[in-house]
Design a protein around this motif. Sequence first.
Motif, short mmCIF file in Angstrom:
data_model
loop_
_atom_site.label_atom_id
_atom_site.label_comp_id
_atom_site.label_asym_id
_atom_site.label_seq_id
_atom_site.Cartn_x
_atom_site.Cartn_y
_atom_site.Cartn_z
N LYS A 56 -70.83 51.46 54.71
CA LYS A 56 -71.51 52.29 53.96
C LYS A 56 -70.39 52.66 53.17
O LYS A 56 -70.16 52.90 51.54
N LYS A 57 -70.04 53.86 53.40
CA LYS A 57 -69.71 55.12 52.77
C LYS A 57 -68.53 54.39 53.12
O LYS A 57 -67.06 54.68 51.82
N LEU A 58 -67.45 53.61 53.87
CA LEU A 58 -66.70 53.28 53.64
C LEU A 58 -66.23 51.53 52.54
O LEU A 58 -64.56 51.56 52.17
N GLY A 59 -67.04 52.01 52.41
CA GLY A 59 -67.15 50.30 51.53
C GLY A 59 -67.24 48.76 52.23
O GLY A 59 -66.39 47.92 51.65
N LEU A 60 -67.74 48.93 53.77
CA LEU A 60 -67.09 47.67 54.04
C LEU A 60 -68.41 46.59 54.60
O LEU A 60 -69.59 47.50 55.14
N PRO A 61 -67.94 45.43 54.54
CA PRO A 61 -69.16 44.58 54.36
C PRO A 61 -69.26 44.39 56.38
O PRO A 61 -68.46 44.29 57.10
N PHE A 62 -70.49 44.29 56.48
CA PHE A 62 -70.91 44.49 57.97
C PHE A 62 -72.62 43.93 58.07
O PHE A 62 -73.34 43.13 56.74
N ARG A 63 -72.96 42.95 58.95
CA ARG A 63 -74.09 42.83 59.23
C ARG A 63 -74.96 43.18 60.61
O ARG A 63 -73.49 43.98 61.49
N THR A 64 -76.21 43.56 60.74
CA THR A 64 -76.86 44.07 62.02
C THR A 64 -76.88 43.08 62.97
O THR A 64 -78.51 42.27 62.54
N VAL A 65 -77.41 42.74 64.04
CA VAL A 65 -77.64 41.71 64.87
C VAL A 65 -78.61 42.63 66.14
O VAL A 65 -77.43 44.22 66.05
N VAL A 66 -80.14 42.62 66.86
CA VAL A 66 -80.16 42.54 67.32
C VAL A 66 -79.52 41.42 69.06
O VAL A 66 -79.71 40.50 68.87
N LEU A 67 -79.52 42.44 69.95
CA LEU A 67 -79.30 41.61 71.15
C LEU A 67 -79.96 40.96 71.82
O LEU A 67 -81.26 41.44 72.02
N CYS A 68 -79.76 39.85 72.39
CA CYS A 68 -81.36 38.56 72.99
C CYS A 68 -81.26 39.34 74.38
O CYS A 68 -79.96 40.00 75.14
N GLU B 193 -83.41 53.46 65.73
CA GLU B 193 -83.34 53.29 64.21
C GLU B 193 -82.64 53.96 63.25
O GLU B 193 -82.06 53.57 62.50
N ARG B 194 -83.25 55.35 63.70
CA ARG B 194 -82.70 56.24 63.06
C ARG B 194 -81.16 56.39 63.53
O ARG B 194 -79.60 56.13 62.54
N MET B 195 -80.20 56.76 64.61
CA MET B 195 -78.84 56.32 65.26
C MET B 195 -78.77 55.10 64.24
O MET B 195 -77.16 54.91 63.86
N THR B 196 -78.98 54.09 64.31
CA THR B 196 -78.47 52.90 63.94
C THR B 196 -77.69 52.63 62.52
O THR B 196 -77.11 52.22 61.88
N GLU B 197 -79.15 53.65 61.91
CA GLU B 197 -78.86 53.66 60.34
C GLU B 197 -77.67 54.91 59.82
O GLU B 197 -76.55 54.60 59.17
N CYS B 198 -77.64 55.51 61.10
CA CYS B 198 -76.44 56.71 60.93
C CYS B 198 -74.93 56.14 61.14
O CYS B 198 -74.01 56.14 60.60
N ALA B 199 -74.83 55.28 62.11
CA ALA B 199 -73.81 54.41 62.21
C ALA B 199 -73.21 53.39 60.83
O ALA B 199 -72.03 53.44 60.54
N GLU B 200 -74.58 52.45 60.21
CA GLU B 200 -74.17 51.82 58.77
C GLU B 200 -73.60 52.82 57.96
O GLU B 200 -72.26 51.79 57.28
#
Length: 432
Positions: free
Chosen positions: A315-327, A304-311
């Motif tokens: 966020k700092k670049l101001g780019l819209p995104f979504r996060t999905v969990v792969l099946c 969870e921490r690593m994913t937040e670091c990547a997100e």
Amino acid sequence: MLDIKWIRENPEALVAALEERGQAAGEARSEVDAVLAADEARRTHLVRLQEAQERRNAASREIGKAMAAGETARAEALKAEVAELKRFVQDGEAEERRLDAALHDRLARIPNLPLDDVPVGADESGNVEIRRIGEPRRANASREHFELGEQLGMMDFERAARLSGSRFTVLSGPLARLERALGQFMLDLHTGEHGYTEVQPPLLVRDEAMFGTGQLPKFAEDLFRAGEHHWLVPTAEVPLTNLVREEILDAERLPLRFTALTPCFRSEAGSAGRDTRGMLRQHQFYKVELVSITDAESSIAEHERMTECAETVLKKLGLPFRTVVLCTGDMGFGARKTYDIEVWLPGQNAYREISSCSVCGDFQARRMNARYRRAGEKQAHFVHTLNGSGVAVGRALIAVMENYQNEDGSISIPEILQPYMGGMTRIEAGRD
């Protein structure tokens, strides 16, 4: 690599997991049966070998007793038996190595087990969105990155093709600097705010390193070979994770967190006809990689921490995104659970993957023989490994170009990148 003892005790659970990952029921059953058969053959042979060694040792002792008792005929018979047993043991040790290799090869081709909370699905349609950040830009006039880059005169695919063939790009001027700025910004963020240690790893790795992270033997066609026993790295995950191979770490040192900005090389063997225009799918690209080495208890929280670091990069670049969990059917070979972060690209009017963060449990550690030991304990445990993109630099460049494009074809530079661009606020045609 999975634990053969666990497979031996839970064959039906493995069959079910392989079916969830997309294997046909009969194929999954055959694969598990083949592993169990290889394991049984090896174990049976080891029992016979041990019995032969024990009998050889006992017969050797009996020779001295027979000779001391004057039982010459019995002593000669025992010598003949020992000679025969010695030949059997020598041949048996060679057979043991063959059976070990056969079992190892079977185990090396079995994917990791999904965690219980991973959604079951056949392909990307079964992935589940868990959050969405930012408002996507939906301008009708949005151009794709390659249109913008070519109009600026700073993105050249024709010259790249003359140099290297398809799926290569030449960037120049401020656009080349922007890609460099993105990589530097990401490294500074992860080392300065997220606690990762920057590493400059080799770009050529040996077979053993590729095996350790799961690229070999199954995915050789996706890689570029460089010499008889070396490969170009498809991602810095390979050298960074293998930094702890064949080591026993002190538990107090964990977690270890590494990051690197490297070029990556992929053959894209299975992507014929996909993303043929532009920079989305290249044979060579830059990526900032994140790797964590943890104990067994910490790996889920570290994911969870690593994913937040990547997100945070987006966020700092101001780019819209979504996060999905792969099946289960869309996860990578070595992953137990994966989050994909997908950035919004106005030119495509779609979200596209820019980062993939995976927790692998002890799957890679078994392949690398990477372990840790707690203070005061004799037993060593396999480490848990995690990897993620923090993020793909080329795709971040694409996202900045498309989300920060202006009607006149220029590109505004996100505020956080401007110090890396020498104060430049806009990229325009004819500007060096």
